[in-house]
Design an enzyme around this catalytic site. Structure first.
Site, PDB file in Angstrom:
ATOM      1  N   GLU A 149       0.836  -1.210   0.000  1.00  0.00           N
ATOM      2  CA  GLU A 149       0.000   0.000   0.000  1.00  0.00           C
ATOM      3  C   GLU A 149       0.870   1.260   0.000  1.00  0.00           C
ATOM      4  O   GLU A 149       0.565   2.233  -0.688  1.00  0.00           O
ATOM      5  CB  GLU A 149      -0.944   0.014   1.224  1.00  0.00           C
ATOM      6  CG  GLU A 149      -1.955  -1.130   1.265  1.00  0.00           C
ATOM      7  CD  GLU A 149      -2.863  -1.168   0.036  1.00  0.00           C
ATOM      8  OE1 GLU A 149      -3.151  -0.106  -0.533  1.00  0.00           O
ATOM      9  OE2 GLU A 149      -3.255  -2.282  -0.375  1.00  0.00           O
TER      10      GLU A 149
ATOM     11  N   ASP B 151       3.805  -4.200  -5.799  1.00  0.00           N
ATOM     12  CA  ASP B 151       4.331  -5.479  -5.284  1.00  0.00           C
ATOM     13  C   ASP B 151       5.861  -5.469  -5.319  1.00  0.00           C
ATOM     14  O   ASP B 151       6.521  -5.858  -4.348  1.00  0.00           O
ATOM     15  CB  ASP B 151       3.843  -6.650  -6.158  1.00  0.00           C
ATOM     16  CG  ASP B 151       2.421  -7.084  -5.806  1.00  0.00           C
ATOM     17  OD1 ASP B 151       1.905  -6.644  -4.757  1.00  0.00           O
ATOM     18  OD2 ASP B 151       1.833  -7.864  -6.582  1.00  0.00           O
TER      19      ASP B 151
HETATM   20 ZN   LIG Z   1      -2.567  -2.463  -4.644  1.00  0.00          ZN
END
Ligand SMILES: [Zn+2]
Length: 433
Positions: free
Chosen positions: A293, A374
């Site tokens: 996030e 990611d």
């Molecule tokens: Zn995301």
């Protein structure tokens, strides 16, 4: 109102159709969208295979994997049924001149254009919400319950229904009234003023949502002191990320499914973890999820998404300005009196393929951003392995589809399929070693 038999209706439909190119376009758009989504769903069902992907060995047994596929089949079939009914009702409503009938009713109140327009909009919103209610009840209390997800009590369900309706009435009604006023009062450049006003309201709502709107539906508590909080703060500090708060949300109030997200911006920005997520994941897995996030934040995915959406809505208001009071379009929907409010509704039908196309482009960008977040998380936290196990647990807990059809992914997925994410993070983690 006179009674019409079905032959007369069919005859009327053929006459209207032969007379109006707009009607043909609008019906073609509705049918095209329906066929496209149905094709995607059917392909997705066909892509289901009983073999568990090797990455999920130890996470899924044959029985639970079969359950996840049964869940996919049942939700997809239910979606197909609901979509078919909605499409038929919509086409029927257009063809019998439903918009004109509702317009005549609100006009009979004998008030000004803005009041009449807001009444029309609220009537349509109410009708859509109430007609959708049985479907939503079935989905929550039958399907979600059958697969062990539902935790919504009837009391919460009813409260949610009325709260969202009220919010829609107050916010939607006020914004619609403002737009009608601007178009009625500000002349040629009204579309531009409208865009400015709506954009300002949108940004304001995004800013206040975490304080004002979201607490209407859920409880948000700052994450308690302890191992998890320390680990998150340590990571945030290492990234020079100024924390505005990590909150735990009582997602378990409605469902056992779990998630995490970023909300608000500037001073109101916060990271939210579902209580169900915290229950089922290790500290390292949760830090990896938070790192993802924060990756979105650090890579400026949020402001760029806001800018894109502002540019798109500017374009939409420009087109809307061109389509006001188009007699042919009004005839297609059998609406007698020209009006700005009705123009806005009818424009929505013409604009829907554009918005669908934009939605597809947006999900391509979003999937790319998910990979980037990611990679950022795996690299900066050094927790690639925990991230992979976190993603796997999340997929199993939510019975996510591990093998979606590429066409469905292309059309609707805001996140890449989990296997692609796991493989990408795995490559990243291997590189770091
Ligand atoms: Zn995301």
């Amino acid at each position: 109102m006179c009674k019409k038999n079905s032959f007369a209706l069919l005859g009327e439909f053929v006459i209207v159709l032969s007379m109006n190119i707009y009607l043909i376009i609008v019906l073609a758009i509705i049918v095209f969208r329906y066929l496209l989504e149905t094709t995607s769903d059917l392909l997705n069902l066909k892509a289901v295979s009983p073999d568990i992907p090797k990455e999920f060995d130890g996470y899924y047994d044959a029985e639970k994997y079969a359950k996840s596929q049964a869940y996919l089949r049942e939700t997809t079939r239910w979606g197909l049924f609901v979509d078919a009914i909605n499409t038929l009702v919509l086409i029927g409503f257009i063809v019998v001149g439903g918009f004109g009938m509702v317009d005549n009713i609100v006009r009979s109140l004998g008030r000004g254009e803005i009041f009449t327009g807001v009444c029309f909009a609220l009537f349509v919103m109410l009708a859509v919400t109430v007609l959708g209610l049985p479907f939503s009840i079935y989905s929550t209390f039958v399907i979600e319950k059958k697969y062990g997800f539902n935790r919504t009590t009837p009391k919460t369900f009813i409260a949610d229904f009325f709260k969202s309706l009220l919010l829609m009435f107050i916010l939607g009604g006020a914004v619609f009234a403002l737009v009608l006023w601007i178009f009625g009062a500000l002349g040629d450049l009204a579309w531009l003023y409208c865009w400015g006003a709506v954009a300002a309201i949108q940004i304001f709502l995004m800013f206040i949502a975490p304080y004002v709107i979201m607490p209407l539906f859920n409880k948000f508590t700052p994450l308690e002191d302890g191992e998890l909080r320390d680990a998150i703060e340590k990571y945030a500090e290492s990234q020079g990320f100024k924390m505005k708060g990590v909150y735990c949300m009582d997602g378990s109030k409605r469902s056992s499914k779990s998630n995490a997200f970023f909300t608000g911006f500037g001073k109101s920005r916060r990271i939210v973890l579902y209580d169900t997520l915290i229950e089922n994941h290790s500290v390292d897995e949760l830090v990896a999820i938070i790192a993802h996030e924060m990756g979105h934040y650090k890579l400026k995915h949020i402001p760029t998404a806001i800018i894109r959406s502002l540019v798109i809505s500017c374009f939409m208001f420009f087109l809307l300005g061109l389509c006001l009071n188009n007699k042919g379009l009004f005839d297609a929907f059998q609406v007698e009196h020209l009006s700005i409010y009705m123009s806005l509704f009818l424009f929505g039908f013409l604009y829907s393929p554009v918005s669908m196309l934009i939605g597809i482009i947006e999900s391509v960008i979003s999937r790319k951003h998910e990979f980037e977040a990611d990679a950022y998380a795996a690299k900066t936290s050094g927790l690639g392995e925990s991230m992979i196990s976190g993603l796997k647990k999340l997929s199993v807990d939510n019975l996510s589809n591990l093998t979606p059809h590429p066409f469905t992914v292309f059309l609707t997925y805001s996140h890449p399929p989990v296997l692609q994410r796991i493989r990408a993070v795995g490559d990243e983690a291997a590189l770091a070693r």
